[in-house]
Design an enzyme around this catalytic site. Sequence first.
Site, short mmCIF file in Angstrom:
data_model
loop_
_atom_site.label_atom_id
_atom_site.label_comp_id
_atom_site.label_asym_id
_atom_site.label_seq_id
_atom_site.Cartn_x
_atom_site.Cartn_y
_atom_site.Cartn_z
N LEU A 1 -26.15 19.63 -64.30
CA LEU A 1 -26.26 20.17 -65.65
C LEU A 1 -26.78 21.61 -65.54
CD1 LEU A 1 -26.03 19.36 -68.68
CD2 LEU A 1 -28.52 19.27 -68.65
N ARG B 1 -24.90 25.26 -75.47
CA ARG B 1 -24.46 24.27 -74.48
C ARG B 1 -23.85 23.05 -75.16
NH1 ARG B 1 -28.80 22.20 -70.26
NH2 ARG B 1 -29.53 21.11 -72.12
N TYR C 1 -25.48 15.04 -76.12
CA TYR C 1 -26.81 15.19 -76.72
C TYR C 1 -27.47 16.45 -76.23
CZ TYR C 1 -29.32 13.84 -72.42
OH TYR C 1 -29.84 13.81 -71.15
N LYS D 1 -23.26 17.36 -71.08
CA LYS D 1 -24.49 16.59 -71.31
C LYS D 1 -24.15 15.35 -72.14
CE LYS D 1 -29.38 17.53 -72.33
NZ LYS D 1 -29.92 16.90 -71.12
N ARG E 1 -12.39 -0.72 -81.47
CA ARG E 1 -12.48 -0.44 -80.04
C ARG E 1 -11.11 -0.21 -79.43
NH1 ARG E 1 -12.58 -2.92 -74.99
NH2 ARG E 1 -14.04 -1.94 -73.54
N GLU F 1 -29.63 17.41 -58.27
CA GLU F 1 -30.69 17.73 -59.24
C GLU F 1 -31.59 16.51 -59.39
OE1 GLU F 1 -28.92 18.43 -63.16
OE2 GLU F 1 -27.32 17.03 -62.68
N1 PDD Z 1 -32.66 16.44 -69.54
N2 PDD Z 1 -30.33 18.02 -65.32
C1 PDD Z 1 -30.19 16.88 -66.01
C2 PDD Z 1 -29.37 15.80 -65.42
C3 PDD Z 1 -30.80 16.73 -67.26
O1 PDD Z 1 -30.65 15.59 -67.96
C4 PDD Z 1 -31.60 17.79 -67.78
C5 PDD Z 1 -32.27 17.71 -69.13
C6 PDD Z 1 -31.72 18.97 -67.01
C7 PDD Z 1 -32.52 20.15 -67.48
O2 PDD Z 1 -31.84 20.83 -68.52
P1 PDD Z 1 -32.65 21.64 -69.63
O3 PDD Z 1 -33.51 22.61 -68.90
O4 PDD Z 1 -31.60 22.31 -70.40
O5 PDD Z 1 -33.46 20.65 -70.41
C8 PDD Z 1 -31.06 19.06 -65.79
C9 PDD Z 1 -33.24 16.25 -70.85
C10 PDD Z 1 -34.54 16.96 -71.04
C11 PDD Z 1 -33.30 14.77 -71.17
O6 PDD Z 1 -32.34 14.11 -70.84
O7 PDD Z 1 -34.28 14.31 -71.78
#
Ligand code: PDD
Length: 284
Positions: free
Chosen positions: A204, A52, A33, A147, A100, A179
Amino acid sequence: MSRIVYVNGEYLPEEDAKISVFDRGFLFADGVYEVSSVIDGKLVDNAAHIARLERSLKELKLDWPCSPEDLLGIQREVIARNNLVEGIVYWQITRGAADRDFAFPKNAKPSLVMFTQARAVCDVPAAAKGIAVVTVPDIRWGRRDIKTVQLLAPSLAKMAALEAGANDAWLVEDGVVTEGSSNNAFIVTLDGTIVTRNLGNEILHGITRRAVLEIAAREGLTVEERAFTPAEAYDAAEAFITSASSFVMPVVKIDDRILGNGVPGPVASKLRTLYIEMARAAAS
Ligand code: PDD
């Protein structure tokens, strides 16, 4: 009025937006996503999110359901159909529906789902106040650079933070912070150096992280991309998180340690202002 949601070629009222119970996103979290923010009805840093996404798809041997150009067209259409001025666009691609089986299906058609969330992203009270985070063990899988939609571990981390009276969690593995639950984590040391975890499979590769590091370099700030411990974070002058939905969000408390005077620090506040200025100017 309900939202209009995009599902595999159709724009539908959210009540009618449905996918198969056999979708591998549902059964195996077999999907990826992205989230792009929207300011003034325009997408922020969206090309980087699509790039990405392309990488995530490739890493999981998932096919594009449409061309990247068509995807952009769908993003613009969901923004227009929902009259979205400020908020986020969420989209996910899964391997599609198949009986499945742990093995990938041979002929499944990837699913694409997209929806909007209207919410303030620029002028938010939390940014003026700062947020509190707690550290929790990072129990996620080993490819956090992809992601994927398997978000149970971050969801549990977020719940642990809320139950502890904080706003979010910072994840700790091998004694160092990886993170935040859904954002990248930064500290500012007493000598003004911005420190954030170096890129690798452990985190990420945040699009906002990259933009903020570019702004910091332009402003002549010192940046170190390396691991840091919770103890180093407790002694930091400031801390903040970055993500597409929170931009730059100051952190004023980590576990039971209040940073500085307990209010957002100058570096985080400045980076937030500069990021929003840049995002607004470049949104398209
Ligand atoms: N999350 N690290 C993780 C684990 C994340 O899920 C996200 C983003 C980030 C920041 O990445 P970016 O700057 O590209 O949004 C770092 C999104 C916003 C979410 O899951 O809603």
